[in-house]
Structures are given as structure tokens and as C-alpha cells.
Design a protein around this motif. Structure first.
Motif, PDB file in Angstrom:
ATOM      1  N   ALA A  84      12.389  -0.809   0.411  1.00  0.00           N
ATOM      2  CA  ALA A  84      11.563   0.104   1.198  1.00  0.00           C
ATOM      3  C   ALA A  84      11.234  -0.512   2.558  1.00  0.00           C
ATOM      4  O   ALA A  84      11.326   0.171   3.589  1.00  0.00           O
ATOM      5  CB  ALA A  84      10.279   0.449   0.456  1.00  0.00           C
ATOM      6  N   TYR A  85      10.862  -1.781   2.570  1.00  0.00           N
ATOM      7  CA  TYR A  85      10.555  -2.437   3.843  1.00  0.00           C
ATOM      8  C   TYR A  85      11.792  -2.517   4.739  1.00  0.00           C
ATOM      9  O   TYR A  85      11.697  -2.341   5.955  1.00  0.00           O
ATOM     10  CB  TYR A  85       9.960  -3.820   3.624  1.00  0.00           C
ATOM     11  N   ASP A  86      12.953  -2.755   4.139  1.00  0.00           N
ATOM     12  CA  ASP A  86      14.198  -2.773   4.918  1.00  0.00           C
ATOM     13  C   ASP A  86      14.485  -1.394   5.506  1.00  0.00           C
ATOM     14  O   ASP A  86      14.899  -1.279   6.657  1.00  0.00           O
ATOM     15  CB  ASP A  86      15.373  -3.219   4.051  1.00  0.00           C
ATOM     16  N   LEU A  87      14.255  -0.361   4.710  1.00  0.00           N
ATOM     17  CA  LEU A  87      14.491   1.003   5.176  1.00  0.00           C
ATOM     18  C   LEU A  87      13.535   1.380   6.312  1.00  0.00           C
ATOM     19  O   LEU A  87      13.948   1.994   7.295  1.00  0.00           O
ATOM     20  CB  LEU A  87      14.358   1.983   4.006  1.00  0.00           C
ATOM     21  N   VAL A  88      12.281   0.982   6.197  1.00  0.00           N
ATOM     22  CA  VAL A  88      11.313   1.236   7.269  1.00  0.00           C
ATOM     23  C   VAL A  88      11.751   0.517   8.543  1.00  0.00           C
ATOM     24  O   VAL A  88      11.726   1.092   9.633  1.00  0.00           O
ATOM     25  CB  VAL A  88       9.889   0.807   6.859  1.00  0.00           C
ATOM     26  N   GLN A  89      12.181  -0.714   8.404  1.00  0.00           N
ATOM     27  CA  GLN A  89      12.628  -1.474   9.567  1.00  0.00           C
ATOM     28  C   GLN A  89      13.827  -0.799  10.226  1.00  0.00           C
ATOM     29  O   GLN A  89      13.877  -0.668  11.455  1.00  0.00           O
ATOM     30  CB  GLN A  89      12.990  -2.900   9.166  1.00  0.00           C
ATOM     31  N   ASP A  90      14.795  -0.355   9.427  1.00  0.00           N
ATOM     32  CA  ASP A  90      15.961   0.343   9.976  1.00  0.00           C
ATOM     33  C   ASP A  90      15.549   1.625  10.695  1.00  0.00           C
ATOM     34  O   ASP A  90      16.065   1.949  11.771  1.00  0.00           O
ATOM     35  CB  ASP A  90      16.958   0.680   8.870  1.00  0.00           C
ATOM     36  N   CYS A  91      14.611   2.349  10.107  1.00  0.00           N
ATOM     37  CA  CYS A  91      14.153   3.605  10.691  1.00  0.00           C
ATOM     38  C   CYS A  91      13.420   3.366  12.014  1.00  0.00           C
ATOM     39  O   CYS A  91      13.668   4.067  12.996  1.00  0.00           O
ATOM     40  CB  CYS A  91      13.250   4.341   9.701  1.00  0.00           C
ATOM     41  N   VAL A  92      12.541   2.384  12.044  1.00  0.00           N
ATOM     42  CA  VAL A  92      11.797   2.084  13.271  1.00  0.00           C
ATOM     43  C   VAL A  92      12.746   1.609  14.359  1.00  0.00           C
ATOM     44  O   VAL A  92      12.631   2.011  15.522  1.00  0.00           O
ATOM     45  CB  VAL A  92      10.679   1.045  13.001  1.00  0.00           C
ATOM     46  N   GLU A  93      13.714   0.789  13.983  1.00  0.00           N
ATOM     47  CA  GLU A  93      14.692   0.317  14.961  1.00  0.00           C
ATOM     48  C   GLU A  93      15.469   1.493  15.561  1.00  0.00           C
ATOM     49  O   GLU A  93      15.637   1.588  16.782  1.00  0.00           O
ATOM     50  CB  GLU A  93      15.659  -0.664  14.304  1.00  0.00           C
ATOM     51  N   ARG A  94      15.921   2.402  14.704  1.00  0.00           N
ATOM     52  CA  ARG A  94      16.663   3.560  15.203  1.00  0.00           C
ATOM     53  C   ARG A  94      15.774   4.459  16.061  1.00  0.00           C
ATOM     54  O   ARG A  94      16.195   4.972  17.093  1.00  0.00           O
ATOM     55  CB  ARG A  94      17.253   4.359  14.051  1.00  0.00           C
ATOM     56  N   ALA A  95      14.523   4.639  15.642  1.00  0.00           N
ATOM     57  CA  ALA A  95      13.596   5.478  16.414  1.00  0.00           C
ATOM     58  C   ALA A  95      13.369   4.895  17.811  1.00  0.00           C
ATOM     59  O   ALA A  95      13.328   5.639  18.793  1.00  0.00           O
ATOM     60  CB  ALA A  95      12.273   5.620  15.678  1.00  0.00           C
ATOM     61  N   LEU A  96      13.232   3.589  17.894  1.00  0.00           N
ATOM     62  CA  LEU A  96      13.029   2.961  19.200  1.00  0.00           C
ATOM     63  C   LEU A  96      14.279   3.092  20.070  1.00  0.00           C
ATOM     64  O   LEU A  96      14.181   3.291  21.286  1.00  0.00           O
ATOM     65  CB  LEU A  96      12.643   1.494  19.035  1.00  0.00           C
ATOM     66  N   ASN A  97      15.440   2.991  19.448  1.00  0.00           N
ATOM     67  CA  ASN A  97      16.688   3.133  20.205  1.00  0.00           C
ATOM     68  C   ASN A  97      16.935   4.577  20.639  1.00  0.00           C
ATOM     69  O   ASN A  97      17.591   4.817  21.655  1.00  0.00           O
ATOM     70  CB  ASN A  97      17.880   2.639  19.381  1.00  0.00           C
TER      71      ASN A  97
END
Length: 68
Positions: free
Chosen positions: A29-42
């Protein structure tokens, strides 16, 4: 900090809960949140201010989860 970043930060607990419901694993879940936040920022240029950021992020997270 911009309004985009502030709103994103306030939605982190909701994103974490949604990620846990998708992955059934705390670490994943933490990995998925990190991936999502990274994509959102990009991709923040694609977000239209005044629309529902929570829906935008949840859709993004679901798509990341499915593609993994």
C-alpha cells in the motif's frame, strides 16, 4: 507550497486507506501511494484546478494498481 501540493498532502490518508483496500498489504500500500503521488506530481499540468482531486488521484491509483 502551492494549492495543488497542499490538497495532495491532505488527501494522503485517504490514498493510503484506498491503497490498503486494493493491495491488502501495508508495505504494498505504501509503495502504491508513493507511485501514485509521484505520477500525480509528474502529471500535475493535466489536473484542472477546481475539479475533484480525490477522484483524479483514486482513478490514477486504481490504474497503477491494475497495470502492476
Amino acid at each position: 507550497m502551492t494549492a495543488f501540493h497542499t490538497e495532495l498532502e491532505t488527501l494522503l490518508p485517504d490514498l493510503t486507506r484506498f491503497a490498503r483496500s486494493l493491495t491488502r498489504s501495508e508495505d504494498d500500500a505504501y509503495d502504491l501511494v508513493q507511485d501514485c503521488v509521484e505520477r500525480a506530481l509528474n502529471k500535475k499540468d493535466y489536473y484542472e484546478a477546481g475539479t475533484n482531486m480525490k477522484s483524479w488521484l483514486f482513478t490514477m491509483m486504481r490504474n497503477i494498481f491494475i497495470s502492476q
